[in-house]
Design an enzyme around this catalytic site. Structure first.
Site: not given
Length: 308
Positions: A149, A224, A121, A13, A142, A174
């Site tokens: 998205m 990811t 997060v 990331v 985030t 999240h």
């Protein structure tokens, strides 16, 4: 403003974010810290090679003392999620790592904005604020921006429209208690539910696909990073450019949605060069509000059991 970014965590990331950031905005200095000392050395040299196209940037491996004059401290460091794990499974592992990061960054004299992407997060953003003692508007996570998205992508594919025409958000944690705000979603400025292709069964399938997508990516490629790195780029670019944008982020909840807990959760948030400009309490149905409160309750339950 020096337009300096201090990055903690140079894994998949972090390094992808560094590359994206340099290609999307002007950065005067990018200081990269990782406990694996060789990696920032290699990435600094590798990233230098794109500066003839992106503009002059001082890119270098860093120590925590380098955070002192940074505008933004981005935290991507943490144990990544493995196949079959939930984000909440990572709590105590990553809380221990977080404390070893936040304390020395603050001790350096850092006065900028913390941006957190490590999982879980919402929990780690809440704890970054508590450990640092920073004003809540200078700590951001985030949140559900990546989930949102993914939702936009799935809706665009279903309706065969450009994703830019889709306006839809995922709210809450999240993670597993997140939910889609379908009632306020629009496609080409038309309410989502007005489309003949859309019904409750279709929305349920899309919701499931969005929730499972991260796990599927991890199963197939191990991690990811492209999506979350681009979300970090949008956030940090807005801060550096002092440009107001609205995204569903981990933001401090102060009674919004009837939530009683002192924590961060995914909700529409306007950010600018100072951090959080405004936390928005978006319109929710009674069912959605109950989901938001449930998400907050789950986060508080986890926070109560955190080993500091």
């Amino acid at each position: 403003m020096s337009r300096k970014v201090f990055l903690v965590g140079d894994g998949a990331v972090g390094s992808t974010f560094a590359n994206d950031l340099l290609q999307n905005t002007t950065v005067d200095e990018l200081a990269i810290f990782d406990v694996a000392k060789d990696r920032p050395v290699g990435d600094s040299m590798d990233l230098e090679d794109i500066t003839p196209f992106t503009g002059q940037t001082n890119i270098h491996p860093a120590e925590y003392s380098d955070a002192k004059d940074a505008d933004v401290c981005v935290i991507t460091a943490g144990v990544p999620r493995k196949p079959g794990e939930t984000r909440l499974d990572l709590v105590n592992k990553n809380v221990k790592i977080l404390k070893t990061i936040v304390d020395p960054v603050v001790e350096s004299g850092f006065k900028g904005v913390f941006v957190v992407s490590a999982n879980p997060v919402d929990i780690l953003t809440t704890l970054t604020q508590k450990i640092s003692g920073f004003p809540k508007d200078r700590v951001i996570g985030t949140g559900t921006s990546l989930d949102s998205m993914r939702l936009r992508v799935e809706l665009a594919k279903k309706l065969n429209v450009p994703v830019a025409k889709v306006n839809s958000m995922v709210l809450g944690e999240h993670g597993d208690t997140s939910f889609e705000n379908f009632d306020e979603s629009t496609v080409d400025n038309k309410p989502l539910r007005d489309y003949s292709e859309i019904n409750d069964n279709v929305l349920s399938e899309i919701e499931s696909d969005v929730r499972k997508k991260g796990g599927k990516i991890i199963t197939n490629k191990g991690a990811t990073f492209y999506g979350v790195a681009m979300m970090l780029t949008q956030i940090v670019s807005a801060i550096l450019d002092n440009r107001s944008i609205c995204l569903p982020l981990s933001a401090p909840i102060n009674g919004e949605y009837g939530i009683k807990h002192d924590l961060y959760l995914g909700t529409p948030t306007i950010i600018n060069g100072n951090g959080i400009e405004k936390v928005i309490e978006t319109k929710l149905s009674d069912v959605e509000k109950a989901k938001m409160i449930n998400s907050a309750d789950k986060m508080q339950e986890v926070l109560s059991g955190v080993e500091m």
